[in-house]
Write a protein that holds these residues in place. Structure first.
Motif, PDB file in Angstrom:
ATOM      1  N   PRO A  75       0.813  -1.216   0.000  1.00  0.00           N
ATOM      2  CA  PRO A  75       0.000   0.000   0.000  1.00  0.00           C
ATOM      3  C   PRO A  75       0.851   1.273   0.000  1.00  0.00           C
ATOM      4  O   PRO A  75       0.479   2.262  -0.633  1.00  0.00           O
ATOM      5  CB  PRO A  75      -0.847  -0.091   1.265  1.00  0.00           C
ATOM      6  N   ALA A  76       2.004   1.243   0.659  1.00  0.00           N
ATOM      7  CA  ALA A  76       2.874   2.422   0.658  1.00  0.00           C
ATOM      8  C   ALA A  76       3.314   2.758  -0.760  1.00  0.00           C
ATOM      9  O   ALA A  76       3.276   3.928  -1.181  1.00  0.00           O
ATOM     10  CB  ALA A  76       4.083   2.176   1.556  1.00  0.00           C
ATOM     11  N   GLN A  77       3.694   1.739  -1.529  1.00  0.00           N
ATOM     12  CA  GLN A  77       4.103   1.943  -2.918  1.00  0.00           C
ATOM     13  C   GLN A  77       2.937   2.446  -3.763  1.00  0.00           C
ATOM     14  O   GLN A  77       3.091   3.355  -4.570  1.00  0.00           O
ATOM     15  CB  GLN A  77       4.649   0.628  -3.499  1.00  0.00           C
ATOM     16  N   MET A  78       1.749   1.876  -3.556  1.00  0.00           N
ATOM     17  CA  MET A  78       0.572   2.278  -4.316  1.00  0.00           C
ATOM     18  C   MET A  78       0.233   3.745  -4.054  1.00  0.00           C
ATOM     19  O   MET A  78      -0.007   4.508  -4.988  1.00  0.00           O
ATOM     20  CB  MET A  78      -0.622   1.385  -3.956  1.00  0.00           C
ATOM     21  N   TYR A  79       0.238   4.175  -2.786  1.00  0.00           N
ATOM     22  CA  TYR A  79      -0.071   5.576  -2.477  1.00  0.00           C
ATOM     23  C   TYR A  79       0.992   6.515  -3.041  1.00  0.00           C
ATOM     24  O   TYR A  79       0.676   7.579  -3.562  1.00  0.00           O
ATOM     25  CB  TYR A  79      -0.228   5.778  -0.968  1.00  0.00           C
ATOM     26  N   ALA A  80       2.250   6.124  -2.973  1.00  0.00           N
ATOM     27  CA  ALA A  80       3.323   6.939  -3.547  1.00  0.00           C
ATOM     28  C   ALA A  80       3.131   7.091  -5.050  1.00  0.00           C
ATOM     29  O   ALA A  80       3.300   8.188  -5.603  1.00  0.00           O
ATOM     30  CB  ALA A  80       4.681   6.317  -3.237  1.00  0.00           C
ATOM     31  N   GLU A  81       2.768   6.019  -5.727  1.00  0.00           N
ATOM     32  CA  GLU A  81       2.534   6.079  -7.174  1.00  0.00           C
ATOM     33  C   GLU A  81       1.352   6.983  -7.504  1.00  0.00           C
ATOM     34  O   GLU A  81       1.403   7.754  -8.461  1.00  0.00           O
ATOM     35  CB  GLU A  81       2.306   4.671  -7.722  1.00  0.00           C
ATOM     36  N   ARG A  82       0.268   6.893  -6.721  1.00  0.00           N
ATOM     37  CA  ARG A  82      -0.904   7.746  -6.981  1.00  0.00           C
ATOM     38  C   ARG A  82      -0.571   9.224  -6.787  1.00  0.00           C
ATOM     39  O   ARG A  82      -0.998  10.081  -7.558  1.00  0.00           O
ATOM     40  CB  ARG A  82      -2.083   7.383  -6.072  1.00  0.00           C
ATOM     41  N   LEU A  83       0.209   9.530  -5.741  1.00  0.00           N
ATOM     42  CA  LEU A  83       0.592  10.920  -5.507  1.00  0.00           C
ATOM     43  C   LEU A  83       1.487  11.433  -6.639  1.00  0.00           C
ATOM     44  O   LEU A  83       1.326  12.566  -7.093  1.00  0.00           O
ATOM     45  CB  LEU A  83       1.296  11.050  -4.157  1.00  0.00           C
ATOM     46  N   ALA A  84       2.399  10.607  -7.120  1.00  0.00           N
ATOM     47  CA  ALA A  84       3.256  11.003  -8.246  1.00  0.00           C
ATOM     48  C   ALA A  84       2.418  11.205  -9.508  1.00  0.00           C
ATOM     49  O   ALA A  84       2.667  12.136 -10.277  1.00  0.00           O
ATOM     50  CB  ALA A  84       4.338   9.957  -8.482  1.00  0.00           C
ATOM     51  N   GLU A  85       1.410  10.366  -9.721  1.00  0.00           N
ATOM     52  CA  GLU A  85       0.513  10.528 -10.876  1.00  0.00           C
ATOM     53  C   GLU A  85      -0.249  11.844 -10.794  1.00  0.00           C
ATOM     54  O   GLU A  85      -0.450  12.513 -11.814  1.00  0.00           O
ATOM     55  CB  GLU A  85      -0.463   9.356 -10.966  1.00  0.00           C
ATOM     56  N   LEU A  86      -0.694  12.215  -9.596  1.00  0.00           N
ATOM     57  CA  LEU A  86      -1.367  13.507  -9.425  1.00  0.00           C
ATOM     58  C   LEU A  86      -0.451  14.651  -9.832  1.00  0.00           C
ATOM     59  O   LEU A  86      -0.868  15.557 -10.562  1.00  0.00           O
ATOM     60  CB  LEU A  86      -1.800  13.710  -7.970  1.00  0.00           C
ATOM     61  N   ALA A  87       0.786  14.606  -9.365  1.00  0.00           N
ATOM     62  CA  ALA A  87       1.740  15.667  -9.695  1.00  0.00           C
ATOM     63  C   ALA A  87       1.941  15.758 -11.203  1.00  0.00           C
ATOM     64  O   ALA A  87       1.907  16.844 -11.781  1.00  0.00           O
ATOM     65  CB  ALA A  87       3.075  15.421  -8.992  1.00  0.00           C
ATOM     66  N   THR A  88       2.113  14.629 -11.833  1.00  0.00           N
ATOM     67  CA  THR A  88       2.351  14.605 -13.278  1.00  0.00           C
ATOM     68  C   THR A  88       1.131  15.092 -14.053  1.00  0.00           C
ATOM     69  O   THR A  88       1.235  15.957 -14.925  1.00  0.00           O
ATOM     70  CB  THR A  88       2.729  13.182 -13.734  1.00  0.00           C
ATOM     71  N   SER A  89      -0.033  14.568 -13.725  1.00  0.00           N
ATOM     72  CA  SER A  89      -1.228  14.914 -14.505  1.00  0.00           C
ATOM     73  C   SER A  89      -1.702  16.344 -14.260  1.00  0.00           C
ATOM     74  O   SER A  89      -2.304  16.944 -15.140  1.00  0.00           O
ATOM     75  CB  SER A  89      -2.364  13.922 -14.224  1.00  0.00           C
ATOM     76  N   LEU A  90      -1.403  16.906 -13.097  1.00  0.00           N
ATOM     77  CA  LEU A  90      -1.852  18.262 -12.789  1.00  0.00           C
ATOM     78  C   LEU A  90      -0.780  19.323 -13.009  1.00  0.00           C
ATOM     79  O   LEU A  90      -1.013  20.503 -12.794  1.00  0.00           O
ATOM     80  CB  LEU A  90      -2.384  18.332 -11.354  1.00  0.00           C
ATOM     81  N   GLY A  91       0.388  18.900 -13.433  1.00  0.00           N
ATOM     82  CA  GLY A  91       1.406  19.841 -13.880  1.00  0.00           C
ATOM     83  C   GLY A  91       2.298  20.443 -12.811  1.00  0.00           C
ATOM     84  O   GLY A  91       3.075  21.335 -13.100  1.00  0.00           O
TER      85      GLY A  91
END
Length: 99
Positions: A75-91
């Protein structure tokens, strides 16, 4: 930035003259996940400043949240990936040096 981000009212960001003093601007609030608004991201990037959001947990409730979210590597890896995706997709930027 003047406490409370009062310059959020400007769609293209604030006219603060202090951007040259910064390398990184961390948009902060006391929410679990704080995403910097486009006006701050656009302005900071226009001045060559990276923008980070925040992930914060506080007090006993935060401790319980961390115990749940970070209970194992998966779950730690999954949450880290989701947060990184937010940063990427929102600029806004992600700090790849934080592990």
């Amino acid at each position: 930035m003047k406490g409370g981000y009062v310059e959020d009212k400007w769609v293209q960001g604030c006219e603060n003259d202090d951007w040259y003093l910064m390398d990184v601007f961390v948009y902060f609030s006391h929410s679990l996940v704080t995403i910097p608004p486009p006006c701050w991201t656009n302005t900071a990037h226009r001045h060559g400043v990276k923008v980070l959001g925040t992930f914060i947990t506080e007090w006993d409730e935060g401790k319980a949240t961390c115990n749940e979210m970070l209970s194992t590597k998966e779950p730690a890896q999954m949450y880290a990936e989701r947060l990184a995706e937010l940063a990427t997709s929102l600029g806004f930027d992600e700090d790849k040096d934080i592990h």
